[in-house]
Design a protein around this motif. Structure first.
Motif, PDB file in Angstrom:
ATOM      1  N   VAL A 228     -28.148 -31.362  34.071  1.00  0.00           N
ATOM      2  CA  VAL A 228     -26.815 -31.487  33.478  1.00  0.00           C
ATOM      3  C   VAL A 228     -26.706 -30.399  32.410  1.00  0.00           C
ATOM      4  N   ASP A 229     -25.857 -29.409  32.682  1.00  0.00           N
ATOM      5  CA  ASP A 229     -25.730 -28.254  31.789  1.00  0.00           C
ATOM      6  C   ASP A 229     -25.433 -28.633  30.345  1.00  0.00           C
ATOM      7  N   GLU A 230     -24.557 -29.612  30.144  1.00  0.00           N
ATOM      8  CA  GLU A 230     -24.124 -29.958  28.790  1.00  0.00           C
ATOM      9  C   GLU A 230     -25.249 -30.447  27.887  1.00  0.00           C
ATOM     10  N   ILE A 231     -26.320 -30.967  28.471  1.00  0.00           N
ATOM     11  CA  ILE A 231     -27.424 -31.491  27.656  1.00  0.00           C
ATOM     12  C   ILE A 231     -28.721 -30.722  27.909  1.00  0.00           C
ATOM     13  N   ASP A 232     -28.627 -29.581  28.548  1.00  0.00           N
ATOM     14  CA  ASP A 232     -29.812 -28.770  28.832  1.00  0.00           C
ATOM     15  C   ASP A 232     -30.534 -28.428  27.531  1.00  0.00           C
ATOM     16  N   GLY A 233     -31.815 -28.729  27.457  1.00  0.00           N
ATOM     17  CA  GLY A 233     -32.620 -28.432  26.276  1.00  0.00           C
ATOM     18  C   GLY A 233     -32.516 -29.454  25.160  1.00  0.00           C
ATOM     19  N   ILE A 234     -31.641 -30.440  25.309  1.00  0.00           N
ATOM     20  CA  ILE A 234     -31.469 -31.477  24.293  1.00  0.00           C
ATOM     21  C   ILE A 234     -32.145 -32.740  24.813  1.00  0.00           C
ATOM     22  N   SER A 235     -33.117 -33.229  24.080  1.00  0.00           N
ATOM     23  CA  SER A 235     -33.758 -34.478  24.511  1.00  0.00           C
ATOM     24  C   SER A 235     -33.016 -35.625  23.835  1.00  0.00           C
ATOM     25  N   ALA A 236     -33.698 -36.388  23.012  1.00  0.00           N
ATOM     26  CA  ALA A 236     -33.049 -37.525  22.359  1.00  0.00           C
ATOM     27  C   ALA A 236     -33.875 -37.928  21.151  1.00  0.00           C
ATOM     28  N   GLY A 237     -33.317 -38.728  20.302  1.00  0.00           N
ATOM     29  CA  GLY A 237     -34.058 -39.262  19.169  1.00  0.00           C
ATOM     30  C   GLY A 237     -34.344 -38.272  18.062  1.00  0.00           C
ATOM     31  N   GLY A 238     -33.743 -37.064  18.161  1.00  0.00           N
ATOM     32  CA  GLY A 238     -33.984 -36.033  17.155  1.00  0.00           C
ATOM     33  C   GLY A 238     -35.067 -35.047  17.542  1.00  0.00           C
ATOM     34  N   MET A 239     -35.779 -35.310  18.626  1.00  0.00           N
ATOM     35  CA  MET A 239     -36.838 -34.397  19.042  1.00  0.00           C
ATOM     36  C   MET A 239     -36.247 -33.013  19.280  1.00  0.00           C
ATOM     37  N   PRO A 240     -36.938 -31.940  18.976  1.00  0.00           N
ATOM     38  CA  PRO A 240     -38.324 -31.872  18.531  1.00  0.00           C
ATOM     39  C   PRO A 240     -38.511 -31.651  17.025  1.00  0.00           C
ATOM     40  N   THR A 241     -37.429 -31.610  16.248  1.00  0.00           N
ATOM     41  CA  THR A 241     -37.582 -31.202  14.846  1.00  0.00           C
ATOM     42  C   THR A 241     -37.357 -32.302  13.823  1.00  0.00           C
ATOM     43  N   ARG A 242     -36.776 -33.423  14.236  1.00  0.00           N
ATOM     44  CA  ARG A 242     -36.506 -34.497  13.281  1.00  0.00           C
ATOM     45  C   ARG A 242     -36.556 -35.840  13.997  1.00  0.00           C
ATOM     46  N   VAL A 243     -36.445 -36.899  13.221  1.00  0.00           N
ATOM     47  CA  VAL A 243     -36.429 -38.247  13.786  1.00  0.00           C
ATOM     48  C   VAL A 243     -35.089 -38.863  13.409  1.00  0.00           C
ATOM     49  N   LYS A 244     -34.289 -39.174  14.420  1.00  0.00           N
ATOM     50  CA  LYS A 244     -32.983 -39.766  14.134  1.00  0.00           C
ATOM     51  C   LYS A 244     -32.737 -41.075  14.866  1.00  0.00           C
ATOM     52  N   CYS A 245     -33.673 -41.489  15.758  1.00  0.00           N
ATOM     53  CA  CYS A 245     -33.488 -42.765  16.451  1.00  0.00           C
ATOM     54  C   CYS A 245     -34.837 -43.290  16.908  1.00  0.00           C
ATOM     55  N   LEU A 246     -35.309 -44.324  16.226  1.00  0.00           N
ATOM     56  CA  LEU A 246     -36.597 -44.913  16.596  1.00  0.00           C
ATOM     57  C   LEU A 246     -36.513 -45.703  17.894  1.00  0.00           C
ATOM     58  N   HIS A 247     -35.326 -46.169  18.249  1.00  0.00           N
ATOM     59  CA  HIS A 247     -35.153 -46.867  19.528  1.00  0.00           C
ATOM     60  C   HIS A 247     -35.541 -45.937  20.679  1.00  0.00           C
ATOM     61  N   VAL A 248     -35.093 -44.692  20.601  1.00  0.00           N
ATOM     62  CA  VAL A 248     -35.405 -43.701  21.634  1.00  0.00           C
ATOM     63  C   VAL A 248     -36.901 -43.419  21.660  1.00  0.00           C
ATOM     64  N   LEU A 249     -37.492 -43.209  20.494  1.00  0.00           N
ATOM     65  CA  LEU A 249     -38.911 -42.857  20.448  1.00  0.00           C
ATOM     66  C   LEU A 249     -39.782 -44.005  20.948  1.00  0.00           C
ATOM     67  N   MET A 250     -39.433 -45.234  20.578  1.00  0.00           N
ATOM     68  CA  MET A 250     -40.186 -46.386  21.071  1.00  0.00           C
ATOM     69  C   MET A 250     -40.000 -46.551  22.578  1.00  0.00           C
ATOM     70  N   GLY A 251     -38.778 -46.360  23.055  1.00  0.00           N
ATOM     71  CA  GLY A 251     -38.532 -46.447  24.498  1.00  0.00           C
ATOM     72  C   GLY A 251     -39.337 -45.411  25.264  1.00  0.00           C
ATOM     73  N   HIS A 252     -39.381 -44.201  24.735  1.00  0.00           N
ATOM     74  CA  HIS A 252     -40.157 -43.132  25.378  1.00  0.00           C
ATOM     75  C   HIS A 252     -41.641 -43.487  25.385  1.00  0.00           C
ATOM     76  N   ALA A 253     -42.146 -43.964  24.258  1.00  0.00           N
ATOM     77  CA  ALA A 253     -43.564 -44.326  24.166  1.00  0.00           C
ATOM     78  C   ALA A 253     -43.908 -45.464  25.128  1.00  0.00           C
ATOM     79  N   LEU A 254     -43.047 -46.452  25.244  1.00  0.00           N
ATOM     80  CA  LEU A 254     -43.292 -47.561  26.164  1.00  0.00           C
ATOM     81  C   LEU A 254     -43.261 -47.090  27.618  1.00  0.00           C
TER      82      LEU A 254
END
Length: 195
Positions: A141-167
């Motif tokens: 999806v071009d609009e989100i190319d290179g954008i992950s979620a949760g603030g990655m890779p430089t900051r933390v903006k959503c722990l729900h995303v990070l916990m979901g990814h870890a699980l």
């Protein structure tokens, strides 16, 4: 952490979103064997979310009782909206635990540590790259190319995303997701059913 295989209810017609994935050890990778979505899963997700789930392509992690913890979501929702959150935390206990951590200011502290600890920053960047690679398996999806979620890779903006990814990915992939799960163990943990 012990996880159950998908329930045996009739499956919604979805294909396995991870063909060609390397073999994984189910005892260390919670997503192993948990990709099929059943009608029962969709009912549980609607209950958990309080709405009809959108764009679900798999169950990325399950509670020990078999109910969904994390869904794997298409990078473009059925209405055409780009959706960068591939791993969406759904279990109410886990969601509440992540929200409590966020309210305590943990995201700000974690973000500060990323600027001070090059090893942590490098591991978090690898988590970002892992997230992007897993989403790309579901389509580009071009609009989100290179954008992950949760603030990655430089900051933390959503722990729900990070916990979901870890699980979904298992320990050792997302260091801050793993840390967040460790921090909430007294409130919620994936190896104990609270459904």
């Amino acid at each position: 952490m012990g996880l159950l295989p998908p329930a045996t209810a009739p499956e919604v017609p979805v294909t396995d979103p991870t063909p060609g994935s390397p073999a994984v050890d189910p005892s260390t990778d919670p997503s192993a064997g948990s990709t099929a979505v059943t009608d029962g899963d969709l009912q549980v997700l609607a209950e958990q979310l309080g709405r009809t789930p959108r764009g679900v392509v798999g169950i990325a992690a399950r509670c020990v009782c078999g109910r969904p913890l994390v869904v794997r979501t298409a990078p473009r929702l059925p209405d055409g909206t780009p959706f960068p959150t591939t791993y969406y935390l759904t279990h109410p206990g886990a969601v509440a635990a992540a929200s409590r951590l966020e309210a305590e200011g943990v995201m700000k502290e974690m973000t500060a540590r990323l600027g001070e600890d090059p090893e942590l920053a490098a591991a978090y960047r690898r988590a970002h790259e892992h997230y992007l690679a897993r989403r790309e398996e579901l389509g580009h999806v071009d609009e989100i190319d290179g954008i992950s979620a949760g603030g990655m890779p430089t900051r933390v903006k959503c722990l729900h995303v990070l916990m979901g990814h870890a699980l979904a990915a298992g320990r050792g992939v997302n260091p801050l997701g793993d840390e967040a799960l460790d921090r909430v163990r007294d409130q919620w943990r994936p190896d104990r059913c609270t459904c």
